[in-house]
Design a protein around this motif. Structure first.
Motif, PDB file in Angstrom:
ATOM      1  N   SER A  41       4.918   8.588   1.493  1.00  0.00           N
ATOM      2  CA  SER A  41       4.601   7.539   0.649  1.00  0.00           C
ATOM      3  C   SER A  41       3.113   8.134   0.109  1.00  0.00           C
ATOM      4  CB  SER A  41       4.359   6.357   1.564  1.00  0.00           C
ATOM      5  OG  SER A  41       3.711   5.245   0.809  1.00  0.00           O
ATOM      6  N   GLU A  43       1.005   6.063  -0.920  1.00  0.00           N
ATOM      7  CA  GLU A  43      -0.044   5.090  -0.752  1.00  0.00           C
ATOM      8  C   GLU A  43      -0.547   5.153   0.736  1.00  0.00           C
ATOM      9  OE1 GLU A  43       2.718   1.684  -0.689  1.00  0.00           O
ATOM     10  OE2 GLU A  43       3.377   2.093  -2.893  1.00  0.00           O
ATOM     11  N   LEU A  46      -0.418   0.537   3.638  1.00  0.00           N
ATOM     12  CA  LEU A  46       0.884  -0.205   3.253  1.00  0.00           C
ATOM     13  C   LEU A  46       0.772  -1.478   4.402  1.00  0.00           C
ATOM     14  CD1 LEU A  46       2.083   3.083   3.522  1.00  0.00           C
ATOM     15  CD2 LEU A  46       3.661   1.668   2.096  1.00  0.00           C
ATOM     16  N   GLN A  58      11.342  -1.487   2.169  1.00  0.00           N
ATOM     17  CA  GLN A  58      10.870  -0.034   2.528  1.00  0.00           C
ATOM     18  C   GLN A  58      11.451   0.120   4.022  1.00  0.00           C
ATOM     19  OE1 GLN A  58       7.516   2.007   0.901  1.00  0.00           O
ATOM     20  NE2 GLN A  58       6.900  -0.176   0.046  1.00  0.00           N
ATOM     21  N   SER A  88      11.538   2.873   8.935  1.00  0.00           N
ATOM     22  CA  SER A  88      10.855   2.795   7.776  1.00  0.00           C
ATOM     23  C   SER A  88      11.487   4.104   6.954  1.00  0.00           C
ATOM     24  CB  SER A  88       9.351   3.257   7.873  1.00  0.00           C
ATOM     25  OG  SER A  88       9.187   4.643   8.441  1.00  0.00           O
ATOM     26  N   PHE A  90      10.046   5.845   5.174  1.00  0.00           N
ATOM     27  CA  PHE A  90       8.983   7.021   4.677  1.00  0.00           C
ATOM     28  C   PHE A  90       8.516   7.558   6.028  1.00  0.00           C
ATOM     29  CE2 PHE A  90       7.162   2.850   4.832  1.00  0.00           C
ATOM     30  CZ  PHE A  90       6.024   2.904   5.577  1.00  0.00           C
ATOM     31  N   GLU A 252       4.126  12.804  -1.499  1.00  0.00           N
ATOM     32  CA  GLU A 252       5.480  12.399  -1.975  1.00  0.00           C
ATOM     33  C   GLU A 252       6.493  12.866  -0.865  1.00  0.00           C
ATOM     34  OE1 GLU A 252       6.244  14.237  -5.723  1.00  0.00           O
ATOM     35  OE2 GLU A 252       4.694  12.825  -6.564  1.00  0.00           O
TER      36      GLU A 252
END
Length: 423
Positions: A41, A43, A46, A58, A88, A90, A252
């Motif tokens: 991720s 980010e 989260l 997600q 999850s 991710f 990523e």
């Protein structure tokens, strides 16, 4: 005793139809090459408010059905074979994970929060339905299930009746478990067999409920879970109100270079740092000083960790990591998704904390008595790892000595020639 997810391999064959896989690896980089990259991720922060159905966007429901409501995501075990689980979609690599949970009652019922990597590194919280005064902390490295002596049992007030926030602070140097902001256990990397069994590879988050006390499980699993589950007393429900994640290395994706399973083999692909909340609520839980530090590190850590390779002396000098090769087999890594329990690390654990952790320890943490009864059939994973927890073999660059060798040597020689001519 093993935490929820990787107990007896033999028992798993019987339990396979009954439980959801929570600890397994589709492609284990310790044993296979060219495993696909793990989705990350980008980010750094989260927040998932599970009172809102959209928070599950997600997460993948890997078993059963999970509903959302005013108490958050509901995981209900209503009959034999139920094991609702989410995962999850991710991975994260170092950071902080906080889960607001009210665990399920019921003898033999296990409420679990598990961080798991492709190499079967693992960090756990587990609450037993027959124990309304303690929860279990546990960890495992590289799928090694030769011993089950790493669990501790810190006290917590009525976890079946009260929401508590269970946090894992995971860095390259240590792991801290805390309840409602109070640290209850600290594991230093060096104390996990010199770092060779320290969780250090990207992990996803798996949350679920299962019947460790199911009569079809191995006796060791049933004993650890507190006894046989009486389904006539069902349903048993666990609730997850929220999950907040700080990722120190947003990216990523993450990929492995080689088969060492050490953090210096991890490559960060497409790293980026942004912050977003998936909650529809206008408020996000207050950031603690530790979380703030983690968030700050996120802006710099990706570069350092991502560029650490065997040939990068500058990056490696900043990150002490295990570079030795591991010869361990993986323990209960089942792509069939049947494993209900957790892998253990080989050898004696250098932890303290009274719990049921048996090895000598330099680990701190409050843990009350708890019993661990690992099954002798709990997975292979014998290890003869020669890895060490020292920094990489590439020497640190010494600018001062290099400058002296490059310039001061010739200058001294010229001074000697000048002195001889004067004579």
């Amino acid at each position: 005793m093993p935490s929820i997810l990787k107990l007896a391999t033999a028992a798993l064959a019987v339990a396979a139809p009954l439980v959801s896989a929570q600890t397994y690896s589709d492609c284990n980089p310790l044993k296979q090459s060219n495993c696909p990259a793990d989705k990350g991720s980008t980010e750094s922060t989260l927040h998932f408010d599970f009172t809102q159905e959209s928070a599950l966007d997600q997460w993948k429901t890997t078993a059963g059905k999970v509903n959302t409501g005013s108490d958050g995501a509901e995981f209900t075990l209503a009959k034999k074979g139920d094991a609702p689980t989410i995962r999850s979609n991710f991975y994260i690599w170092y950071g902080e994970i906080s889960v607001e949970m009210k665990s399920a009652p019921g003898t033999g019922v296990v409420s679990s929060i598990v961080l798991e990597s492709d190499t079967l590194d693992e960090v756990d919280w587990e609450a037993l339905g027959g124990n309304n005064a303690q929860v279990e902390t546990n960890y495992f490295g590289k799928g090694d299930t030769t011993t089950y002596d790493r669990d501790t049992w810190p006290n917590v007030a009525t976890p079946h009746d009260t929401f508590h926030t269970y946090t894992v602070k995971w860095t390259k140097d240590h792991i801290i478990w805390s309840i409602d902001g109070n640290d209850v256990r600290t594991l230093n990397k060096a104390d996990a067999q010199g770092g060779t069994r320290f969780p250090q590879t990207p992990m996803d988050i798996r949350i679920g409920i299962w019947a460790g006390g199911d009569s079809g499980n191995g006796q060791g699993t049933i004993d650890w879970a507190g006894g046989e589950t009486d389904y006539s007393q069902a349903p048993f429900s666990m609730y997850i109100k929220s999950v907040t994640i700080k990722n120190d290395n947003p990216a990523e994706s993450y990929s492995y270079n080689g088969n060492s399973g050490n953090d210096d083999s991890i490559k960060v692909n497409g790293a980026g740092v942004t912050a977003r909340s998936t909650s529809t609520s206008s408020t996000v839980p207050a950031t603690t000083s530790t979380e703030a530090a983690s968030s700050t590190e996120a802006s710099t850590a990706p570069t350092t960790l991502a560029t650490t390779t065997q040939g990068s002396s500058t990056a490696q000098s900043t990150e002490a990591s295990s570079t030795g090769s591991s010869s361990e087999a993986s323990g209960a890594a089942s792509s069939s998704g049947a494993s209900p329990s957790s892998s253990g690390a080989a050898g004696s654990s250098s932890e303290s904390g009274s719990g049921s952790s048996s090895g000598s320890s330099s680990e701190t943490g409050s843990s009350s008595s708890g019993s661990s009864s690992g099954s002798s059939t709990a997975g292979s994973g014998a290890s003869s790892s020669s890895a060490s927890a020292s920094a990489s073999s590439s020497p640190a660059f010494n600018a001062a000595s290099s400058l002296g060798a490059t310039y001061l040597g010739p200058v001294s020689f010229l001074g000697l020639i000048t002195a001889m001519l004067q004579l």
